[in-house]
Design a protein around this motif. Structure first.
Motif, PDB file in Angstrom:
ATOM      1  N   LYS A  70       0.840  -1.205   0.000  1.00  0.00           N
ATOM      2  CA  LYS A  70       0.000   0.000   0.000  1.00  0.00           C
ATOM      3  C   LYS A  70       0.877   1.258   0.000  1.00  0.00           C
ATOM      4  CE  LYS A  70      -3.627   2.266   2.637  1.00  0.00           C
ATOM      5  NZ  LYS A  70      -4.380   2.267   3.892  1.00  0.00           N
ATOM      6  N   LYS A  71       1.768   1.351   0.984  1.00  0.00           N
ATOM      7  CA  LYS A  71       2.691   2.491   1.078  1.00  0.00           C
ATOM      8  C   LYS A  71       4.110   1.939   1.198  1.00  0.00           C
ATOM      9  CE  LYS A  71       0.983   4.449   4.838  1.00  0.00           C
ATOM     10  NZ  LYS A  71      -0.123   3.659   5.370  1.00  0.00           N
ATOM     11  N   ILE A  72       5.059   2.712   0.690  1.00  0.00           N
ATOM     12  CA  ILE A  72       6.471   2.345   0.751  1.00  0.00           C
ATOM     13  C   ILE A  72       7.196   3.359   1.623  1.00  0.00           C
ATOM     14  CG2 ILE A  72       8.556   1.845  -0.566  1.00  0.00           C
ATOM     15  CD1 ILE A  72       6.084   0.108  -1.350  1.00  0.00           C
ATOM     16  N   PHE A  73       7.993   2.863   2.548  1.00  0.00           N
ATOM     17  CA  PHE A  73       8.818   3.705   3.411  1.00  0.00           C
ATOM     18  C   PHE A  73      10.268   3.337   3.151  1.00  0.00           C
ATOM     19  CE2 PHE A  73       4.713   3.459   5.278  1.00  0.00           C
ATOM     20  CZ  PHE A  73       4.502   4.650   5.946  1.00  0.00           C
ATOM     21  N   VAL A  74      11.134   4.344   3.086  1.00  0.00           N
ATOM     22  CA  VAL A  74      12.558   4.086   2.868  1.00  0.00           C
ATOM     23  C   VAL A  74      13.360   4.683   4.009  1.00  0.00           C
ATOM     24  CG1 VAL A  74      12.325   3.986   0.355  1.00  0.00           C
ATOM     25  CG2 VAL A  74      12.952   6.146   1.455  1.00  0.00           C
ATOM     26  N   ALA A  75      14.484   4.030   4.296  1.00  0.00           N
ATOM     27  CA  ALA A  75      15.355   4.512   5.365  1.00  0.00           C
ATOM     28  C   ALA A  75      16.791   4.118   5.062  1.00  0.00           C
ATOM     29  CB  ALA A  75      14.924   3.930   6.714  1.00  0.00           C
ATOM     30  N   GLY A  76      17.692   4.902   5.598  1.00  0.00           N
ATOM     31  CA  GLY A  76      19.123   4.636   5.521  1.00  0.00           C
ATOM     32  C   GLY A  76      19.816   5.699   6.334  1.00  0.00           C
ATOM     33  N   ALA A  77      21.008   5.406   6.783  1.00  0.00           N
ATOM     34  CA  ALA A  77      21.780   6.374   7.558  1.00  0.00           C
ATOM     35  C   ALA A  77      22.891   6.956   6.682  1.00  0.00           C
ATOM     36  CB  ALA A  77      22.368   5.708   8.797  1.00  0.00           C
ATOM     37  N   GLY A  78      23.226   8.195   6.915  1.00  0.00           N
ATOM     38  CA  GLY A  78      24.320   8.829   6.179  1.00  0.00           C
ATOM     39  C   GLY A  78      24.052   8.878   4.689  1.00  0.00           C
ATOM     40  N   ARG A  79      25.088   8.561   3.909  1.00  0.00           N
ATOM     41  CA  ARG A  79      24.959   8.612   2.448  1.00  0.00           C
ATOM     42  C   ARG A  79      23.951   7.592   1.929  1.00  0.00           C
ATOM     43  NH1 ARG A  79      30.014  10.257  -0.835  1.00  0.00           N
ATOM     44  NH2 ARG A  79      29.627   8.268  -1.841  1.00  0.00           N
ATOM     45  N   SER A  80      23.817   6.471   2.605  1.00  0.00           N
ATOM     46  CA  SER A  80      22.797   5.489   2.211  1.00  0.00           C
ATOM     47  C   SER A  80      21.410   6.104   2.339  1.00  0.00           C
ATOM     48  CB  SER A  80      22.896   4.228   3.072  1.00  0.00           C
ATOM     49  OG  SER A  80      24.130   3.584   2.869  1.00  0.00           O
ATOM     50  N   GLY A  81      21.226   6.966   3.314  1.00  0.00           N
ATOM     51  CA  GLY A  81      19.960   7.670   3.478  1.00  0.00           C
ATOM     52  C   GLY A  81      19.678   8.607   2.322  1.00  0.00           C
ATOM     53  N   PHE A  82      20.718   9.249   1.800  1.00  0.00           N
ATOM     54  CA  PHE A  82      20.535  10.116   0.632  1.00  0.00           C
ATOM     55  C   PHE A  82      20.079   9.296  -0.578  1.00  0.00           C
ATOM     56  CE2 PHE A  82      23.933  12.979   2.593  1.00  0.00           C
ATOM     57  CZ  PHE A  82      22.997  13.835   3.140  1.00  0.00           C
ATOM     58  N   MET A  83      20.647   8.115  -0.732  1.00  0.00           N
ATOM     59  CA  MET A  83      20.255   7.248  -1.839  1.00  0.00           C
ATOM     60  C   MET A  83      18.788   6.835  -1.672  1.00  0.00           C
ATOM     61  SD  MET A  83      23.067   7.508  -3.284  1.00  0.00           S
ATOM     62  CE  MET A  83      24.662   8.029  -2.692  1.00  0.00           C
ATOM     63  N   ALA A  84      18.380   6.537  -0.434  1.00  0.00           N
ATOM     64  CA  ALA A  84      16.988   6.160  -0.156  1.00  0.00           C
ATOM     65  C   ALA A  84      16.046   7.307  -0.500  1.00  0.00           C
ATOM     66  CB  ALA A  84      16.836   5.745   1.309  1.00  0.00           C
ATOM     67  N   LYS A  85      16.431   8.525  -0.165  1.00  0.00           N
ATOM     68  CA  LYS A  85      15.591   9.679  -0.478  1.00  0.00           C
ATOM     69  C   LYS A  85      15.407   9.836  -1.981  1.00  0.00           C
ATOM     70  CE  LYS A  85      16.348  12.546   3.595  1.00  0.00           C
ATOM     71  NZ  LYS A  85      16.772  13.854   4.092  1.00  0.00           N
ATOM     72  N   SER A  86      16.450   9.614  -2.740  1.00  0.00           N
ATOM     73  CA  SER A  86      16.325   9.732  -4.197  1.00  0.00           C
ATOM     74  C   SER A  86      15.405   8.636  -4.741  1.00  0.00           C
ATOM     75  CB  SER A  86      17.695   9.698  -4.874  1.00  0.00           C
ATOM     76  OG  SER A  86      18.279   8.421  -4.775  1.00  0.00           O
TER      77      SER A  86
END
Length: 185
Positions: free
Chosen positions: A37-53
């Motif tokens: 239904k909904k997708i949530f993304v997470a990551g810390a540091g630079r991995s978090g930036f990749m998740a946001k993109s």
């Protein structure tokens, strides 16, 4: 080495890494995204930036996608999917998120160097990125790059490849995505 030679070696490393990704696990992630239904993304540091993109591109496709920790992110529910990007699979805050998601009967996916990690064991889908960890013991995936750069770059390429696969599955085209692109810039 010159700058362009370094860039060429980085591209060679990325090619080697991407060729070793397990296609069956990647397809499981695509299927899980389509079923959620909904997708949530997470990551810390630079991995978090990749998740946001990744979340941004899903939003452009019309997928209800959110970045964990943003002020407008709703609560995660049973039919939702949490996708975590974590090289080690042991980042404490991300482990807590995975545990919480499982307690809510949501699905969890991880893209990681270590599918046998805590987050990997909690996940319904674990995609191994064959890269060198940023710290700790060496492995067979050598890189000229510092810290977790090879993992983080591979993560972005993998996420973009998932977007293309989703577009293929949903019969969408790039031009249609512009309707959801930011227009106040």
């Amino acid at each position: 080495m010159k700058t362009t030679q370094y860039a060429s070696e980085i591209i060679n490393e990325l090619n080697r890494t991407i060729e070793l990704l397990a296609e069956d696990q990647a397809e499981k992630l695509v299927d899980q995204i389509l079923a959620s239904k909904k997708i949530f993304v997470a990551g810390a540091g630079r991995s978090g930036f990749m998740a946001k993109s990744f979340a941004m591109r899903m939003m452009h496709m019309g997928v209800e996608a959110y970045v964990v920790g943003e002020t407008i992110t709703p609560g995660l529910e049973k039919d939702d999917l949490l996708i975590i990007g974590s090289g080690s699979g042991e980042t404490k805050s991300l482990v807590s998120m995975a545990e919480k998601a499982k307690s809510l009967d949501a699905s969890v996916a991880v893209v990681t160097i270590s599918p046998e990690s805590t987050i990997g064991r909690l996940s319904d889908v674990a995609i191994k990125v064959p890269a060198k960890p940023k710290a700790g013991t060496d492995n067979e995936y050598n890189t000229i790059q510092p810290m977790g750069s090879l993992f983080e770059q591979s993560l972005l390429l993998f996420y973009d490849a998932v977007i293309l696969r989703l577009m293929d599955q949903r019969k969408s085209e790039s031009g249609a995505m512009f309707g959801k692109h930011a227009n106040l810039e």
